[in-house]
Write an enzyme that holds these catalytic residues in place. Sequence first.
Site, PDB file in Angstrom:
ATOM      1  N   GLU A 116       0.719  -1.289  -0.017  1.00  0.00           N
ATOM      2  CA  GLU A 116       0.080  -0.131   0.080  1.00  0.00           C
ATOM      3  C   GLU A 116       0.764   1.168  -0.005  1.00  0.00           C
ATOM      4  O   GLU A 116       1.630   1.504   0.982  1.00  0.00           O
ATOM      5  CB  GLU A 116      -0.945  -0.071   1.168  1.00  0.00           C
TER       6      GLU A 116
ATOM      7  N   CYS B 208      -3.130   8.631   3.625  1.00  0.00           N
ATOM      8  CA  CYS B 208      -2.841   8.034   2.158  1.00  0.00           C
ATOM      9  C   CYS B 208      -3.985   8.133   1.305  1.00  0.00           C
ATOM     10  O   CYS B 208      -4.098   8.433   0.221  1.00  0.00           O
ATOM     11  CB  CYS B 208      -2.513   6.662   2.239  1.00  0.00           C
TER      12      CYS B 208
END
Length: 484
Positions: free
Chosen positions: A236, A270
Amino acid sequence: MTTVQATFDSVDPATGEVVGTHPIAGPEEVQAAVDRARPAADWWASLGFAGRAERLGRWKAALTRRAHELADVVHAETGKPHADAMLEIILAIDHTAWAAKHARKVLGPHRRSPGLLMANHAATVEYQPLGVVGVIGPWNYPVFTPMGSIAYALAAGNAVVFKPSEYTPAVGRWLADSFAEVVPEQPVFQVVTGLGATGAALCASGVAKIAFTGSPGTGKKIMAACAETLTPVLIEAGGKDALLVDADADIDAAADAAVWGGFSNAGQTCVGVERVYVHERVYDEFVAKVVEKAREVKPGTQIGPITMPAQLDIIRRHIDDAVARGGKALTGGTVGARFVEPTVLVDVPEDAAAVREETFGPTLTVAKVRDMDEAIAKANDTTYGLGGTVFSKSRGMELARRLRSGMVAVNSVISFAGVPSLPFGGSGDSGFGRIHGPEGLREFGRPKAIARQRFRAPLVLTTFARTAKVDERVEKLIKLLHGR
């Protein structure tokens, strides 16, 4: 002669004060932790789903009782407000509970249809534990984000060796110590602290899988290191998420979502909002409301400092470049020594760094579009593909499906992260693989297919005693089934 182990300091990014000193685990220490984890993984797997769920329930209860204590550690190492630290801890607790409760249903044996040719067989698939999983975590959400791998890997029956960010080592240590208090029998969940070399050693240690959260650049290094041993990885690696505001959107709600999505945690999220595309009919109203709300967000109280000092230069470069190329900072624009004012940028060219690159700071670029087709085209014009947000009363689901991203929130912001049953992850420079939900549990299991013969079939195909007559019958059967 005694060798003194090297150490490093963690600091409060708001003050620069040292808040802890931690050992730098070298390759030998990392390998020793992984070697200890192997028999622990066997023991943990032998407990079965019920035994693991019971122990994860104990840990969940301990995390809940001591959440304020953990929030103090998060606050000390990241500088984020105590209430925001509590929010990520609460989400992590909820995810841990979901993973423990649903692991058996998701990973346990499932019957599959054997088909007509193999009708004399019972077919099942189940997910068996991988063994030892290595987790390399980030600093921006040092509890919630790594727990999306740790809790799900544990629920799936694996042992975990966790390398927390060098900016938040005490958080990782606290999590491992709290788990050991409720599961003292075996070192099922261990922590190794250190810098980049410690993470590289974990990649080379022979773990069954690496789950990494961080930048695309570091993610590529992780993949390259793991390729040497064919160790699978889950990556990720951030995003450049867009918020779309349609002409029929609730403008107050959309503006509030943009400000929270862009500025909470000082923009160090994020799946935070970095770009906003607004229908021309509501653009002026939306911008006015965003600016008004942004001016109320106070660094040092409602948002913390920039945790990683090097990020300040990136944020400054993005703002300066945007302004130099004709953009305007309607609020903020100042990058201090530790804090950054919430900054709303308009009239920024689409090829500017503030639009193309992940800023990871409290900035928003807001652009006017003719319609949602243009908004979708610009939102999708990125190498990232993590999350997204849509505000529209009539077309929310349609627009959400057209966004090239792993997750979308409709008429809310970042809400997908709070739903434990939804998978979390992206594509492109945002990485691959999923944490959370059934997909997240399956990431940490090995699918095992079993075909069990229940009775002898009239037509036995897997034998050298098979006759031409059998072949002829099978050919007729296939033509009957699939030839028209």
